[in-house]
Write a protein that holds these residues in place. Structure first.
Motif, PDB file in Angstrom:
ATOM      1  N   THR A  52       0.839  -1.210   0.000  1.00 18.88           N
ATOM      2  CA  THR A  52       0.000   0.000   0.000  1.00 18.88           C
ATOM      3  C   THR A  52       0.870   1.255   0.000  1.00 18.88           C
ATOM      4  OG1 THR A  52      -1.642  -1.213   1.296  1.00 18.88           O
ATOM      5  CG2 THR A  52      -1.866   1.169   1.242  1.00 18.88           C
ATOM      6  N   VAL A  53       1.867   1.252   0.870  1.00 21.67           N
ATOM      7  CA  VAL A  53       2.752   2.418   0.982  1.00 21.67           C
ATOM      8  C   VAL A  53       3.552   2.613  -0.306  1.00 21.67           C
ATOM      9  CG1 VAL A  53       4.775   3.307   2.200  1.00 21.67           C
ATOM     10  CG2 VAL A  53       2.881   2.318   3.492  1.00 21.67           C
ATOM     11  N   LEU A  54       4.043   1.513  -0.846  1.00 23.20           N
ATOM     12  CA  LEU A  54       4.786   1.579  -2.107  1.00 23.20           C
ATOM     13  C   LEU A  54       3.903   2.136  -3.228  1.00 23.20           C
ATOM     14  CD1 LEU A  54       7.523   0.772  -3.413  1.00 23.20           C
ATOM     15  CD2 LEU A  54       6.491  -1.435  -3.973  1.00 23.20           C
ATOM     16  N   ALA A  55       2.679   1.648  -3.307  1.00 15.97           N
ATOM     17  CA  ALA A  55       1.750   2.096  -4.351  1.00 15.97           C
ATOM     18  C   ALA A  55       1.444   3.588  -4.223  1.00 15.97           C
ATOM     19  CB  ALA A  55       0.458   1.281  -4.286  1.00 15.97           C
ATOM     20  N   MET A  56       1.095   4.017  -3.011  1.00 11.80           N
ATOM     21  CA  MET A  56       0.715   5.411  -2.784  1.00 11.80           C
ATOM     22  C   MET A  56       1.861   6.380  -3.062  1.00 11.80           C
ATOM     23  SD  MET A  56      -1.198   4.996   0.878  1.00 11.80           S
ATOM     24  CE  MET A  56      -0.914   6.684   1.361  1.00 11.80           C
ATOM     25  N   SER A  57       3.091   5.904  -2.810  1.00 14.87           N
ATOM     26  CA  SER A  57       4.244   6.793  -2.960  1.00 14.87           C
ATOM     27  C   SER A  57       4.762   6.793  -4.392  1.00 14.87           C
ATOM     28  CB  SER A  57       5.374   6.335  -2.029  1.00 14.87           C
ATOM     29  OG  SER A  57       4.895   6.162  -0.725  1.00 14.87           O
ATOM     30  N   MET A  58       4.784   5.618  -4.983  1.00 14.95           N
ATOM     31  CA  MET A  58       5.453   5.464  -6.266  1.00 14.95           C
ATOM     32  C   MET A  58       4.558   5.777  -7.456  1.00 14.95           C
ATOM     33  SD  MET A  58       8.658   4.208  -6.606  1.00 14.95           S
ATOM     34  CE  MET A  58       9.438   2.632  -6.927  1.00 14.95           C
ATOM     35  N   MET A  59       3.270   5.432  -7.370  1.00 15.90           N
ATOM     36  CA  MET A  59       2.425   5.617  -8.545  1.00 15.90           C
ATOM     37  C   MET A  59       2.251   7.075  -8.938  1.00 15.90           C
ATOM     38  SD  MET A  59      -1.134   4.000  -9.678  1.00 15.90           S
ATOM     39  CE  MET A  59      -1.817   5.580 -10.141  1.00 15.90           C
ATOM     40  N   PRO A  60       2.073   7.994  -7.975  1.00 12.66           N
ATOM     41  CA  PRO A  60       1.994   9.398  -8.387  1.00 12.66           C
ATOM     42  C   PRO A  60       3.279   9.874  -9.074  1.00 12.66           C
ATOM     43  CG  PRO A  60       1.184   9.135  -6.148  1.00 12.66           C
ATOM     44  CD  PRO A  60       1.811   7.827  -6.530  1.00 12.66           C
ATOM     45  N   LEU A  61       4.421   9.323  -8.669  1.00 11.41           N
ATOM     46  CA  LEU A  61       5.679   9.707  -9.314  1.00 11.41           C
ATOM     47  C   LEU A  61       5.762   9.127 -10.722  1.00 11.41           C
ATOM     48  CD1 LEU A  61       8.085   9.065  -6.299  1.00 11.41           C
ATOM     49  CD2 LEU A  61       7.266  11.279  -7.126  1.00 11.41           C
TER      50      LEU A  61
END
Lengths: 214, 214
Positions: B167-176
């Motif tokens: 979840t944390v990886l998705a929330m942080s990385m996808m916007p980038l």
């Protein structure tokens, strides 16, 4: 031309069936191996029809791709963006959206794969097509609803309203896109989509609420 | 062999420099156009060295890919998984991790692209390489820390501890990974990585806390 032709079925129905089979096969191949790597001959082979029939329904891979977007991907987007009830608050809207993303992708197992490969990836062949059609006005409405909630003290003031849709999409879709990796790890097999819905909506429900306002 | 050879610089340093340039060029090409679509000749061209020099340092694309993982991707993974202080709680660990992902990717603009294309995508050429090396034991330790917090009533009981890292990886990385899309929309340009860090950590901090325990 189709391998087995059900007896007594009218040709029009058969044609519709062949077209639907072709769309399904194309959607699946596009998701698993990418649009660029998929030929019309492969689509015909996967749908068990002759290459001539693909050309009969779709003149080119581009036209086939348009049909996949229109008839396979778009119903999912419409589902995700189902207008909320007029009195819905931002938290209710976002948790309902997360649930629709997960449940909508559950019955379209190709969707998270296609999304990663052809929308998220730079140069993805659905990127432009999706961008032209995505309801950015609704993203902005959602953002306004959130900002209103922040002003009235209901919504966590440290959140960025304009980032919330992408956050929800990421949290819901990425675990689905990578499920084949993490579900294969020991101790992860029992995490199904019901658990995922509960997890994502719980994080949103509490994370979106202003401290002390839950 | 390099186009411009600084005068008086020792050959060993020059060699190290050529090798680093090659790795940078390869990393960039892999991220933007994919590993499969990148030839050693393209890497040589982008690094402004002769193809012979690529073959001198890396015998094959496979070996080049191994070096990219080892020397470019791995430092990022190590950064993300920096061991937390012994007394850190689950919320502190996850918010710090989100911030390290965003700040670590900020100085490696190729990283979110490479991650989407070659790790997230089915058949991605870094998927296997990353899976073999990812510290799953630390994912599990994190999950245990979360589960302990739930037992002691500090952490939101509806969250699934084993899904939190993804979840944390998705929330942080996808916007980038998608920044080039959404930053181009009207009214989105001012959302920088400081805003993203605040947004993601706020959602986590409040969303992870047990209701009434913030």
């Amino acid at each position: 031309m189709i391998r087995t032709r059900p007896r007594g079925r009218p040709v029009a129905a058969l044609d519709q069936n062949a077209r639907a089979l072709l769309l399904d096969a194309a959607t699946d191949l596009f998701a698993h191996q990418g649009v660029a790597a998929t030929t019309l001959a492969q689509v015909a082979h996967a749908a068990e029809v002759t290459p001539a029939m693909v050309h009969y329904y779709f003149k080119s891979r581009d036209q086939l791709l348009d049909a996949v977007v229109e008839e396979r991907v778009w119903p999912f987007v419409e589902l995700v963006w189902t207008p909320p009830p007029a009195d819905a608050d931002a938290i209710g809207v976002m948790t309902a959206m997360a649930e629709r993303i997960i449940r909508g992708a559950e019955i379209r197992p190709w969707l998270p794969l296609l999304w990663v490969r052809e929308v998220l990836s730079e140069g993805g062949m659905l990127r432009e097509r999706m961008m032209q059609r995505l309801p950015f006005d609704r993203v902005m409405q959602l953002s306004t609803l959130m900002a209103d909630g922040q002003q009235r003290g209901h919504i966590n003031p440290d959140l960025e309203p304009r980032l919330l849709f992408i956050t929800v999409l990421a949290m819901s879709m990425m675990p689905l896109a990578t499920a084949s990796i993490w579900r294969a790890r020991p101790g992860m097999q029992d995490i199904d989509n019901t658990v995922l819905v509960r997890h994502v909506t719980a994080l949103l429900r509490h994370g979106m609420a202003a401290p002390g306002k839950e």
